[in-house]
Design an enzyme around this catalytic site. Structure first.
Site, PDB file in Angstrom:
ATOM      1  N   TRP A 131     -36.033 -41.755 -10.864  1.00 22.11           N
ATOM      2  CA  TRP A 131     -36.557 -43.088 -10.492  1.00 22.11           C
ATOM      3  C   TRP A 131     -35.733 -44.232 -11.058  1.00 22.11           C
ATOM      4  O   TRP A 131     -35.283 -44.183 -12.201  1.00 22.11           O
ATOM      5  CB  TRP A 131     -37.980 -43.198 -11.037  1.00 22.11           C
ATOM      6  N   ASP A 169     -36.264 -52.134 -11.918  1.00 23.69           N
ATOM      7  CA  ASP A 169     -35.537 -53.394 -12.143  1.00 23.69           C
ATOM      8  C   ASP A 169     -34.091 -53.260 -12.638  1.00 23.69           C
ATOM      9  O   ASP A 169     -33.815 -52.473 -13.541  1.00 23.69           O
ATOM     10  CB  ASP A 169     -36.232 -54.222 -13.236  1.00 23.69           C
ATOM     11  N   GLN A 204     -34.016 -49.987 -15.161  1.00 29.19           N
ATOM     12  CA  GLN A 204     -35.226 -49.264 -15.545  1.00 29.19           C
ATOM     13  C   GLN A 204     -35.136 -47.875 -14.923  1.00 29.19           C
ATOM     14  O   GLN A 204     -34.942 -47.745 -13.701  1.00 29.19           O
ATOM     15  CB  GLN A 204     -36.467 -50.011 -15.036  1.00 29.19           C
TER      16      GLN A 204
HETATM   17  C1  FRU Z   1     -41.211 -55.222 -13.033  1.00 32.81           C
HETATM   18  C2  FRU Z   1     -41.689 -54.571 -14.320  1.00 32.81           C
HETATM   19  C3  FRU Z   1     -41.336 -55.403 -15.531  1.00 32.81           C
HETATM   20  C4  FRU Z   1     -41.293 -54.402 -16.638  1.00 32.81           C
HETATM   21  C5  FRU Z   1     -40.732 -53.185 -15.936  1.00 32.81           C
HETATM   22  C6  FRU Z   1     -41.262 -51.866 -16.406  1.00 32.81           C
HETATM   23  O1  FRU Z   1     -40.986 -54.302 -12.030  1.00 32.81           O
HETATM   24  O2  FRU Z   1     -43.073 -54.355 -14.262  1.00 32.81           O
HETATM   25  O3  FRU Z   1     -42.218 -56.481 -15.769  1.00 32.81           O
HETATM   26  O4  FRU Z   1     -40.511 -54.798 -17.697  1.00 32.81           O
HETATM   27  O5  FRU Z   1     -41.037 -53.338 -14.567  1.00 32.81           O
HETATM   28  O6  FRU Z   1     -40.613 -50.814 -15.762  1.00 32.81           O
END
Ligand code: FRU
Length: 500
Positions: free
Chosen positions: A34, A37, A53
């Site tokens: 996965w 961000d 992420q």
């Molecule tokens: C946005 C979010 C951010 C957070 C991250 C966690 O997509 O929710 O606010 O830092 O993803 O994966």
């Protein structure tokens, strides 16, 4: 074995099971599992860095977030680096979003959110409930080796503004200016449950001082705000943020998750931002949490997650990866409006070019105009008349053209543009049709569409980037590469550039 080593081993073993053909040709996807961000998008030591992420072990989101890492010299060819960060410090069970800069001492400085969720308490009334806490941390390195600061978290719960929710305090966007560090952060206020963007200042990036609210959600823009990005562009200041739980009274703004750009002026002394206008950054289906950076030659470049927390839940069945970034876009402001165009580096990546011109009273395909990894531009000129019944189709399966395609329709009188991907092989119950009003070119008598197609996605830049509509196409087979046009009484000019 620690979490980072474990993730690196896992990634190394399983990413090899995905062939190049199963991936986008020129959009970033995770090595395995996965991606959400973009994080730490920056230029450091002669290279572009993009972190993201990352949850290598599954194609769904998890709060046990890691950071992935890719590096590039040209923003097009990205080299995968080993998993960058895993939740390993005692103050985090997930490494959430953050940003990066080059610090004055020459190091690569990353500020991110440490998300901490305590384990469920068996004796609690509701054992599922897990109270979470979000704090801000710093990690520093030289492009290869990085270390968390011993002073972490540098912004803890006691540094939060009064009335903020500890579970929703995240996504720092850091910058360095005139000898001082600044950062903006998203926070949810307990009383209203709405998001605010707050600003902090520091002399050393370790001791931070809260300096107030940069912008407050008055209830018109969803609920929680996430991933702020704040920068100067063309003599204005721009605040980008992504909002959750939006109700779409106006179809041009997406319901659910929507990313807004507020354009205005920032008073640096008073730390006060006044917005004059706002727009939805992407009118399509899949776009969230963008980050921008300044290139060495002064261009403001944006990259975003080509999905949102809802649409991304529909992982393509059987796929070993889920998530893509948009193609990097250059931002400009003209007449108070934010324009986006693919970065010019794409030109280095063209393989062959086919041009065509003429009319298309009925649905027509032009010789050589096809492909599933192309940068294609069509200009339709109604010659003093409003465009009517314009339709471009791409991702057409030549064997079943009436049932497998994506269409873009336009009506010059109403200035309505409709993108429909419900015939793209889609099986998930997600949004498939967008009908939006655009800023018409020559009063609706002309239209220019530039489409970046890449196996599993499209990005449509309308009228030189005044509007953009992005969408994923996970179930559209890469062999569905037909492209057709219909534009009664209009003159068409097409340039189709295949990408290497
Ligand atoms: C946005 C979010 C951010 C957070 C991250 C966690 O997509 O929710 O606010 O830092 O993803 O994966």
């Amino acid at each position: 074995m620690n979490y980072l080593e474990q993730a690196r081993k896992y990634e190394d073993k399983y990413s090899k099971t995905i062939s190049d053909e199963e991936r986008p040709l020129y959009h970033i996807s995770p090595a395995i599992g996965w991606l959400n961000d973009p994080n730490g998008f920056s230029w450091y030591n002669g290279k572009y860095h993009l972190f993201y992420q990352y949850m290598p072990y599954q194609t769904r989101w998890s709060p046990m977030m890691h950071w992935g890492h890719v590096e590039s010299a040209d923003l097009i060819h990205w080299e995968r680096k080993p998993v960058f960060m895993a939740p390993e410090a005692d103050y985090e069970t997930g490494c959430y979003s953050g940003s990066a800069i080059t610090a004055p001492d020459g190091s690569h400085l990353i500020m991110y959110t440490a998300h901490y969720q305590s384990l469920p308490d068996e004796d609690a009334e509701n054992p599922i409930f897990e109270e979470s806490v979000e704090t801000q941390c710093i990690i520093k390195g030289d492009g290869t080796e990085y270390k968390r600061l011993p002073e972490n978290p540098v912004i803890g719960t006691h540094d939060m503004p009064d009335g903020g929710k500890t579970a929703d305090f995240r996504d720092p966007c850091i910058w360095y200016e005139n000898g001082e560090y600044f950062c903006v952060l998203a926070i949810r206020m307990l009383e209203t449950s709405l998001g605010s963007i707050v600003i902090y200042k520091s002399a050393d990036a370790i001791n931070w001082e809260y300096r107030g609210v940069l912008m407050r959600n008055d209830g018109r823009f969803g609920q929680m705000w996430e991933c702020p990005d704040f920068f100067e562009l063309d003599k204005k200041s721009v605040l980008i943020l992504s909002a959750t739980d939006v109700q779409n009274f106006d179809p041009c703004f997406r319901g659910g998750h929507c990313t807004y750009a507020f354009i205005g002026d920032y008073d640096k002394i008073g730390m006060d931002f006044r917005d004059d206008s706002f727009q939805n950054l992407d009118l399509g289906f899949d776009f969230y949490a963008p980050q921008t950076m300044l290139t060495p030659d002064g261009r403001r470049i944006m990259i975003a997650w080509m999905a949102d927390p809802d649409s991304a839940k529909c992982a393509p069945t059987g796929s070993k990866w889920n998530g893509q970034m948009t193609f990097p876009r250059e931002l400009r402001i003209k007449d108070g409006h934010l324009y986006q165009l693919p970065i010019r580096e794409i030109e280095e990546f063209y393989d062959s070019a086919v041009s065509a011109a003429g009319q298309a009273q009925e649905e027509t395909s032009f010789d050589g105009v096809r492909g599933k990894a192309v940068d294609i531009t069509v200009e339709a000129d109604g010659k003093e008349k409003y465009l009517k019944d314009f339709c471009m189709k791409f991702a057409v399966d030549d064997k079943d053209p009436d049932r497998k395609y994506v269409s873009v329709e336009y009506d010059g009188i109403t200035n309505r543009l409709i993108v429909d991907r419900s015939h793209a092989g889609r099986t998930a119950s997600i949004e498939n049709r967008r009908e939006v009003e655009i800023r018409g070119e020559d009063n609706g008598k002309k239209l220019k569409l530039r489409v970046l197609l890449d196996r599993f996605s499209f990005e449509i830049f309308v009228n030189d980037g005044a509007e953009v509509l992005s969408g994923t196409l996970y179930e559209s087979d890469p062999s569905w590469d037909g492209i057709t046009f219909k534009a009664p009484d209009a003159e068409l000019n097409i340039v189709c550039l295949t990408l290497r």
